[in-house]
Design an enzyme around this catalytic site. Structure first.
Site, PDB file in Angstrom:
ATOM      1  N   LYS A   1      -2.237 -14.907  -0.453  1.00  0.00           N
ATOM      2  CA  LYS A   1      -1.330 -13.908   0.109  1.00  0.00           C
ATOM      3  C   LYS A   1      -0.175 -14.573   0.862  1.00  0.00           C
ATOM      4  O   LYS A   1      -0.202 -15.801   1.103  1.00  0.00           O
ATOM      5  CB  LYS A   1      -2.126 -12.980   1.016  1.00  0.00           C
ATOM      6  CG  LYS A   1      -3.194 -12.181   0.259  1.00  0.00           C
ATOM      7  CD  LYS A   1      -3.993 -11.291   1.203  1.00  0.00           C
ATOM      8  CE  LYS A   1      -5.038 -10.476   0.459  1.00  0.00           C
ATOM      9  NZ  LYS A   1      -5.836  -9.604   1.357  1.00  0.00           N
TER      10      LYS A   1
ATOM     11  N   TYR B   1      -3.099  -2.118  -5.613  1.00  0.00           N
ATOM     12  CA  TYR B   1      -3.951  -1.540  -4.560  1.00  0.00           C
ATOM     13  C   TYR B   1      -4.072  -0.016  -4.689  1.00  0.00           C
ATOM     14  O   TYR B   1      -4.290   0.674  -3.694  1.00  0.00           O
ATOM     15  CB  TYR B   1      -3.377  -1.894  -3.184  1.00  0.00           C
ATOM     16  CG  TYR B   1      -3.557  -3.347  -2.793  1.00  0.00           C
ATOM     17  CD1 TYR B   1      -4.809  -3.856  -2.489  1.00  0.00           C
ATOM     18  CD2 TYR B   1      -2.455  -4.193  -2.721  1.00  0.00           C
ATOM     19  CE1 TYR B   1      -4.966  -5.182  -2.121  1.00  0.00           C
ATOM     20  CE2 TYR B   1      -2.598  -5.520  -2.348  1.00  0.00           C
ATOM     21  CZ  TYR B   1      -3.862  -6.006  -2.047  1.00  0.00           C
ATOM     22  OH  TYR B   1      -4.017  -7.329  -1.686  1.00  0.00           O
TER      23      TYR B   1
ATOM     24  N   PHE C   1      -3.897   2.760   6.224  1.00  0.00           N
ATOM     25  CA  PHE C   1      -3.245   1.444   6.326  1.00  0.00           C
ATOM     26  C   PHE C   1      -2.526   1.049   5.044  1.00  0.00           C
ATOM     27  O   PHE C   1      -1.972  -0.052   4.953  1.00  0.00           O
ATOM     28  CB  PHE C   1      -4.291   0.367   6.670  1.00  0.00           C
ATOM     29  CG  PHE C   1      -5.418   0.245   5.673  1.00  0.00           C
ATOM     30  CD1 PHE C   1      -5.270  -0.466   4.488  1.00  0.00           C
ATOM     31  CD2 PHE C   1      -6.646   0.839   5.931  1.00  0.00           C
ATOM     32  CE1 PHE C   1      -6.293  -0.590   3.584  1.00  0.00           C
ATOM     33  CE2 PHE C   1      -7.692   0.722   5.025  1.00  0.00           C
ATOM     34  CZ  PHE C   1      -7.514   0.007   3.849  1.00  0.00           C
TER      35      PHE C   1
ATOM     36  N   ARG D   1     -16.005 -14.553  -4.801  1.00  0.00           N
ATOM     37  CA  ARG D   1     -16.152 -13.704  -3.608  1.00  0.00           C
ATOM     38  C   ARG D   1     -16.900 -14.440  -2.505  1.00  0.00           C
ATOM     39  O   ARG D   1     -16.589 -14.296  -1.322  1.00  0.00           O
ATOM     40  CB  ARG D   1     -16.881 -12.428  -3.978  1.00  0.00           C
ATOM     41  CG  ARG D   1     -16.187 -11.563  -5.022  1.00  0.00           C
ATOM     42  CD  ARG D   1     -15.033 -10.772  -4.471  1.00  0.00           C
ATOM     43  NE  ARG D   1     -15.470  -9.683  -3.618  1.00  0.00           N
ATOM     44  CZ  ARG D   1     -14.645  -8.798  -3.063  1.00  0.00           C
ATOM     45  NH1 ARG D   1     -13.328  -8.895  -3.286  1.00  0.00           N
ATOM     46  NH2 ARG D   1     -15.095  -7.843  -2.297  1.00  0.00           N
TER      47      ARG D   1
ATOM     48  N   THR E   1     -14.314  -9.665   3.999  1.00  0.00           N
ATOM     49  CA  THR E   1     -12.942  -9.176   4.216  1.00  0.00           C
ATOM     50  C   THR E   1     -12.472  -9.426   5.633  1.00  0.00           C
ATOM     51  O   THR E   1     -11.328  -9.831   5.870  1.00  0.00           O
ATOM     52  CB  THR E   1     -12.870  -7.669   3.890  1.00  0.00           C
ATOM     53  OG1 THR E   1     -13.302  -7.473   2.536  1.00  0.00           O
ATOM     54  CG2 THR E   1     -11.459  -7.147   4.039  1.00  0.00           C
TER      55      THR E   1
ATOM     56  N   ARG F   1     -11.992 -17.657   4.231  1.00  0.00           N
ATOM     57  CA  ARG F   1     -11.616 -16.811   5.365  1.00  0.00           C
ATOM     58  C   ARG F   1     -12.346 -17.210   6.642  1.00  0.00           C
ATOM     59  O   ARG F   1     -11.769 -17.139   7.733  1.00  0.00           O
ATOM     60  CB  ARG F   1     -11.912 -15.345   5.025  1.00  0.00           C
ATOM     61  CG  ARG F   1     -10.950 -14.752   3.994  1.00  0.00           C
ATOM     62  CD  ARG F   1     -11.396 -13.378   3.550  1.00  0.00           C
ATOM     63  NE  ARG F   1     -10.450 -12.759   2.617  1.00  0.00           N
ATOM     64  CZ  ARG F   1     -10.741 -11.728   1.835  1.00  0.00           C
ATOM     65  NH1 ARG F   1     -11.962 -11.209   1.838  1.00  0.00           N
ATOM     66  NH2 ARG F   1      -9.830 -11.230   1.029  1.00  0.00           N
TER      67      ARG F   1
ATOM     68  N   ASN G   1      -5.781 -12.170   6.117  1.00  0.00           N
ATOM     69  CA  ASN G   1      -7.003 -12.855   5.639  1.00  0.00           C
ATOM     70  C   ASN G   1      -6.756 -13.787   4.446  1.00  0.00           C
ATOM     71  O   ASN G   1      -7.672 -14.130   3.699  1.00  0.00           O
ATOM     72  CB  ASN G   1      -8.105 -11.856   5.317  1.00  0.00           C
ATOM     73  CG  ASN G   1      -7.723 -10.848   4.245  1.00  0.00           C
ATOM     74  OD1 ASN G   1      -6.663 -10.964   3.624  1.00  0.00           O
ATOM     75  ND2 ASN G   1      -8.573  -9.858   4.056  1.00  0.00           N
TER      76      ASN G   1
ATOM     77  N   HIS H   1      -6.945 -13.098  -1.793  1.00  0.00           N
ATOM     78  CA  HIS H   1      -7.557 -11.951  -2.476  1.00  0.00           C
ATOM     79  C   HIS H   1      -8.341 -12.442  -3.690  1.00  0.00           C
ATOM     80  O   HIS H   1      -7.956 -13.407  -4.352  1.00  0.00           O
ATOM     81  CB  HIS H   1      -6.475 -10.970  -2.952  1.00  0.00           C
ATOM     82  CG  HIS H   1      -6.950 -10.032  -4.027  1.00  0.00           C
ATOM     83  ND1 HIS H   1      -7.628  -8.868  -3.751  1.00  0.00           N
ATOM     84  CD2 HIS H   1      -6.853 -10.115  -5.394  1.00  0.00           C
ATOM     85  CE1 HIS H   1      -7.921  -8.254  -4.890  1.00  0.00           C
ATOM     86  NE2 HIS H   1      -7.455  -8.982  -5.896  1.00  0.00           N
TER      87      HIS H   1
ATOM     88  N   GLU I   1      -6.524  -7.058 -13.362  1.00  0.00           N
ATOM     89  CA  GLU I   1      -5.555  -7.663 -12.451  1.00  0.00           C
ATOM     90  C   GLU I   1      -4.839  -8.849 -13.086  1.00  0.00           C
ATOM     91  O   GLU I   1      -3.643  -9.063 -12.840  1.00  0.00           O
ATOM     92  CB  GLU I   1      -6.257  -8.068 -11.156  1.00  0.00           C
ATOM     93  CG  GLU I   1      -6.727  -6.866 -10.345  1.00  0.00           C
ATOM     94  CD  GLU I   1      -7.583  -7.249  -9.150  1.00  0.00           C
ATOM     95  OE1 GLU I   1      -7.853  -8.467  -8.979  1.00  0.00           O
ATOM     96  OE2 GLU I   1      -8.004  -6.343  -8.393  1.00  0.00           O
TER      97      GLU I   1
END
Length: 258
Positions: free
Chosen positions: A118, A158, A166, A194, A200, A211, A221, A224, A235
Site C-alpha cells: 500500500k 474494495y 470508513f 495471509r 488486519t 504487519r 497496515n 494487502h 484481483e
C-alpha cells in the site's frame, strides 16, 4: 451303484434295513438334490487316506481321502479345499497401497494470490523487504509493477466494503500514492500469504508477520493480500493487464516441492 451321500447315510443303519428305513434314505437323497455318484468298486484301504472305519453289521466303509473326494461332485456338506478362499484373502491384503502424504500432495492445487504494498509501505521503503519475505518462503513471483491507482479501480477492488462508514477514507488512502502490485503463485499460497501478512489490526498481528513487525495502526497496515483463491484470480485480473503476467519455472523448484 451307491452314491457317496447314500453310503454315509448307510453307516447309521444295519446291513438289512427295513422298508421304512430305505424310504427315509431315499427321502433324504431327494431333499439333498444330489445325483448319484459312484464310489470305486474296490474297497479303499487305510493307506489311501482313510482316517476312520465305521462298521454296520458285517459291512465296513472306509472314508476316502481328499484326493479321492476331489473327483466327486461338489456337496454343500464338504469343503475339499480352502485354497481359493486363502488366495482371495491374500489378493485383498496385497492390493496396491497409496502413501497418504503423496496422495494429499497430489490433491493440492497451485493457487494464485494478489499482494499489494500500500502507499504507506511504498513511502517507507518497505517494498524490498516485503518481496523478500515471499521469495524466501518459496513462492513464485509472476507479476510486479509500480502503479498509481485510480478511484474507479480502488472502488471496484474494495466493492465488498462499500457499505462501511470508513469506505471513503479507505479509497482516499489507496489512491494517495503509488502502490506495488504483485501476483504470486504456489501451493497454498493464499492461506500462507495471509499468515505472512498477519492480522488486519497490526496490534493483534503476531511478531514475525509483516504487519506485526512493520506497522502499528490498522489505517496504515502496509500490505494487502487476497482472502481466497477466487478473489486472488479476480484481483490479479483487475490489477494486471493481459501480457503483464509471466509464466516461468525457477531452477529451485525441485527443492521446494516433491
Amino acid at each position: 451303484m451307491i452314491s457317496f451321500t447314500e453310503s454315509i447315510l448307510m453307516v447309521t443303519v444295519s446291513k438289512t434295513p427295513s422298508e421304512r428305513g430305505r424310504t427315509r434314505r431315499m427321502d433324504a437323497l431327494a431333499a439333498l438334490g444330489r445325483s448319484p455318484c459312484a464310489l470305486p468298486k474296490a474297497p479303499l484301504s487305510p493307506t489311501h487316506g482313510a482316517a476312520t472305519s465305521f462298521t454296520g453289521g458285517t459291512r465296513s466303509l472306509a472314508l476316502p481321502s481328499h484326493r479321492h473326494l476331489a473327483a466327486l461332485p461338489p456337496s454343500p456338506f464338504l469343503s475339499l479345499s480352502s485354497a481359493p478362499a486363502r488366495a482371495k484373502s491374500r489378493a485383498r491384503r496385497t492390493r496396491t497401497r497409496i502413501f497418504l502424504p503423496h496422495l494429499v500432495a497430489a490433491m493440492e492445487e497451485v493457487e494464485e494470490t494478489y499482494v499489494m504494498v500500500k502507499p504507506d509501505g511504498v513511502q517507507r521503503g518497505l517494498v524490498g523487504e516485503i518481496i523478500s519475505r515471499f521469495e524466501k518462503k518459496g513462492f513464485l513471483l509472476k507479476g510486479l509493477k509500480l502503479f498509481q491507482c485510480s478511484k474507479e479501480l480502488a472502488e471496484e477492488h474494495y466493492k465488498d466494503l462499500k457499505g462501511k462508514t470508513f469506505f471513503p477514507k479507505l479509497i482516499d488512502y489507496i489512491t494517495s500514492g503509488p502502490v506495488v502490485c504483485m501476483a504470486w503463485e504456489g501451493v497454498g499460497v493464499v492461506a500462507s500469504a495471509r499468515k505472512l501478512i498477519g492480522a488486519t489490526n497490526p496490534l493483534q498481528a503476531e511478531p514475525g508477520t509483516i504487519r506485526g513487525d512493520l506497522s502499528v495502526q490498522m489505517g496504515r497496515n502496509v500490505v494487502h493480500g487476497s482472502d481466497s483463491p477466487e478473489n486472488g484470480k479476480r484481483e490479479i485480473a483487475l490489477w494486471f493487464k493481459e501480457g503483464e503476467i509471466c509464466s516461468w519455472v525457477p531452477v529451485q523448484a525441485p527443492w521446494l516441492r516433491e
